[in-house]
Design an enzyme around this catalytic site. Structure first.
Site, PDB file in Angstrom:
ATOM      1  N   GLU A  26       0.846  -1.388  -0.120  1.00 15.11           N
ATOM      2  CA  GLU A  26      -0.140   0.021   0.052  1.00 15.11           C
ATOM      3  C   GLU A  26       0.867   1.421  -0.093  1.00 15.11           C
ATOM      4  OE1 GLU A  26      -1.385   1.671   3.607  1.00 15.11           O
ATOM      5  OE2 GLU A  26      -1.064   0.176   4.607  1.00 15.11           O
ATOM      6  N   ASP A 139     -16.971   5.127  14.170  1.00 13.77           N
ATOM      7  CA  ASP A 139     -15.511   5.097  13.283  1.00 13.77           C
ATOM      8  C   ASP A 139     -15.159   3.704  13.120  1.00 13.77           C
ATOM      9  OD1 ASP A 139     -13.096   5.413  11.943  1.00 13.77           O
ATOM     10  OD2 ASP A 139     -12.603   6.983  12.890  1.00 13.77           O
ATOM     11  N   SER A 141     -13.284   1.283  10.280  1.00 13.32           N
ATOM     12  CA  SER A 141     -12.360   1.449   8.836  1.00 13.32           C
ATOM     13  C   SER A 141     -13.209   0.662   7.825  1.00 13.32           C
ATOM     14  CB  SER A 141     -11.046   1.011   9.058  1.00 13.32           C
ATOM     15  OG  SER A 141     -10.620   0.907   7.886  1.00 13.32           O
ATOM     16  N   ASP A 143     -11.596  -0.789   5.679  1.00 12.90           N
ATOM     17  CA  ASP A 143     -10.574  -1.999   5.608  1.00 12.90           C
ATOM     18  C   ASP A 143     -11.387  -3.269   5.911  1.00 12.90           C
ATOM     19  OD1 ASP A 143      -8.624  -0.152   4.897  1.00 12.90           O
ATOM     20  OD2 ASP A 143      -7.417  -0.750   6.713  1.00 12.90           O
ATOM     21  N   LYS A 160      -4.191  -2.117  14.615  1.00 10.26           N
ATOM     22  CA  LYS A 160      -3.263  -1.156  15.445  1.00 10.26           C
ATOM     23  C   LYS A 160      -3.567  -0.957  16.801  1.00 10.26           C
ATOM     24  CE  LYS A 160      -3.300   1.978  11.877  1.00 10.26           C
ATOM     25  NZ  LYS A 160      -3.104   1.285  10.400  1.00 10.26           N
TER      26      LYS A 160
HETATM   27  N1  PSU Z   1      -0.512   0.710   8.823  1.00  9.09           N
HETATM   28  C1  PSU Z   1       0.485   1.410   9.308  1.00  9.09           C
HETATM   29  N2  PSU Z   1       0.393   2.622   8.838  1.00  9.09           N
HETATM   30  C2  PSU Z   1      -0.711   3.107   8.280  1.00  9.09           C
HETATM   31  C3  PSU Z   1      -1.769   2.420   8.005  1.00  9.09           C
HETATM   32  C4  PSU Z   1      -1.721   0.894   7.994  1.00  9.09           C
HETATM   33  O1  PSU Z   1       1.440   0.858   9.689  1.00  9.09           O
HETATM   34  O2  PSU Z   1      -0.759   4.462   8.083  1.00  9.09           O
HETATM   35  C5  PSU Z   1      -2.971   2.999   7.231  1.00  9.09           C
HETATM   36  C6  PSU Z   1      -3.565   1.877   6.108  1.00  9.09           C
HETATM   37  O3  PSU Z   1      -3.587   2.247   4.717  1.00  9.09           O
HETATM   38  C7  PSU Z   1      -4.793   1.524   6.684  1.00  9.09           C
HETATM   39  C8  PSU Z   1      -5.330   2.935   7.090  1.00  9.09           C
HETATM   40  O4  PSU Z   1      -5.701   0.963   5.435  1.00  9.09           O
HETATM   41  O5  PSU Z   1      -4.219   3.346   7.669  1.00  9.09           O
HETATM   42  C9  PSU Z   1      -6.576   2.901   7.696  1.00  9.09           C
HETATM   43  O6  PSU Z   1      -7.117   4.052   7.831  1.00  9.09           O
HETATM   44  P1  PSU Z   1      -8.848   4.315   8.626  1.00  9.09           P
HETATM   45  O7  PSU Z   1      -8.445   3.956   9.941  1.00  9.09           O
HETATM   46  O8  PSU Z   1      -8.949   5.705   8.339  1.00  9.09           O
HETATM   47  O9  PSU Z   1      -9.498   3.398   7.712  1.00  9.09           O
HETATM   48 MN    MN Z   2     -12.006   5.761  10.045  1.00 11.85          MN
END
Ligand code: PSU
Ligand code: MN
Length: 303
Positions: A26, A139, A141, A143, A160
């Site tokens: 990514e 919130d 994701s 994903d 995370k």
């Molecule tokens: N993993 C990491 N650093 C990041 C991300 C993942 O170590 O920056 C990013 C990925 O692209 C993941 C995104 O899809 O954070 C998730 O964002 P959100 O929580 O807004 O969906």
């Molecule tokens: Mn989000």
């Protein structure tokens, strides 16, 4: 195929023709997850790790109206230095392509692009998930939904630690996403090896993970697999060290009214500052570790 807005780098075009295994990477981690120049250095190291394990690295991003499958070194550098790249998830991909913008793909968008390019395996750091306080903020994701619909195996170091990990696992279970942990019984928590939660599924070899990936396709089950790979022991940060700092960053985000796409980058940046860079060092180690495993899984899948 021909009318898809895909652009293959020279390296990936050769790999496709030769039947070399390919691993997707990514780009949001480059633009929104790490500061310059460590983001560029890490991207290069991770690509090298994949090559050394017998696969070709395809870093994915949107540039000039096309989905780039593989970036050459100049493109990687441009992306790493761009301050205004859009953070693209499923919802944003088509608009960015249609308007010729520059965009970095999250886990969700990278899965979509990888599937369009026939790439079955993808390595990242950590996936997005259910945020703490999601019962108020909603919130969650994109994903997670993507894992339930797009047939790509995603290798990550677990959700995370800034997320609500139990709720993330509940959502993945509801969506029918296999969560497979590599060689241990506990779900890893990104910067730490043990989240304190048992894993639903454990596999100990890359070829078993590849076999499970193939079996889902044979069964006609949509979606991919989440492979959680613990951070190497020598690189981990104990969960106890991080918990108070995560809570502090979380409170700051709420006080500042940070919402939507900005939440994850804000929390990662604040933890980087609060740990004086320790989270970044750990992040680099875990992404490289995931890249190696992803290359082995890709190598165990038929071309
Ligand atoms: N993993 C990491 N650093 C990041 C991300 C993942 O170590 O920056 C990013 C990925 O692209 C993941 C995104 O899809 O954070 C998730 O964002 P959100 O929580 O807004 O969906
Ligand atoms: Mn989000």
């Amino acid at each position: 195929m021909t009318d898809l807005p895909l652009h293959f780098s020279a390296e990936i075009a050769v790999a496709r023709a030769a039947g070399t295994p390919i691993v997707a990477l990514e780009s949001t981690i480059i633009t929104h997850g790490m500061p310059y120049p460590q983001n560029l250095e890490t991207a290069r190291l991770v690509e090298g790790d994949i090559r050394r394990n017998g696969a070709a690295p395809a870093t994915i991003a949107v540039m000039e109206g096309r989905i780039h499958i593989g970036l050459d070194d100049t493109e990687l550098e441009t992306l790493a230095q761009t301050r205004n790249a859009a953070k693209l998830s499923r919802a944003d991909l088509a608009v960015c392509l249609a308007t010729g913008g520059i965009g970095a793909t999250t886990v969700a968008a990278t899965m979509i692009c990888a599937a369009l390019a026939d790439i079955a395996v993808f390595a990242t750091g950590g996936i997005g998930g259910v945020h703490q306080g999601a019962e108020r903020s909603f919130d969650i994701s994109a994903d997670l939904t993507e894992l339930s619909r797009t047939p790509v195996s995603v290798v990550a170091a677990g959700p995370k630690a800034i997320l609500d990990i139990p709720k993330t696992l509940e959502v993945l279970e509801t969506l029918g996403v296999p969560v497979i942990t590599f060689r241990q019984d506990a779900i890893p928590a990104f910067w730490s090896r043990d989240s304190g939660l048992g894993t639903p599924l454990r596999l100990d070899t890359a070829s078993e993970i590849a076999a499970a990936h193939r079996m889902r396709a044979r069964l006609g089950l949509p979606g991919g697999q989440l492979v959680t790979n613990p951070i190497p022991q020598e690189a981990e940060i104990p969960a106890e060290t991080l918990l108070p700092l995560i809570a502090r960053a979380q409170t700051e985000a709420e006080e500042k009214g940070i919402t939507g796409k900005a939440v994850t980058p804000f929390l990662l940046q604040r933890l980087f500052e609060l740990t004086e860079g320790a989270t970044l060092t750990a992040n680099i180690a875990l992404v490289r570790n995931n890249a190696r495993l992803a290359a082995q899984i890709a190598g165990a899948l038929p071309a």
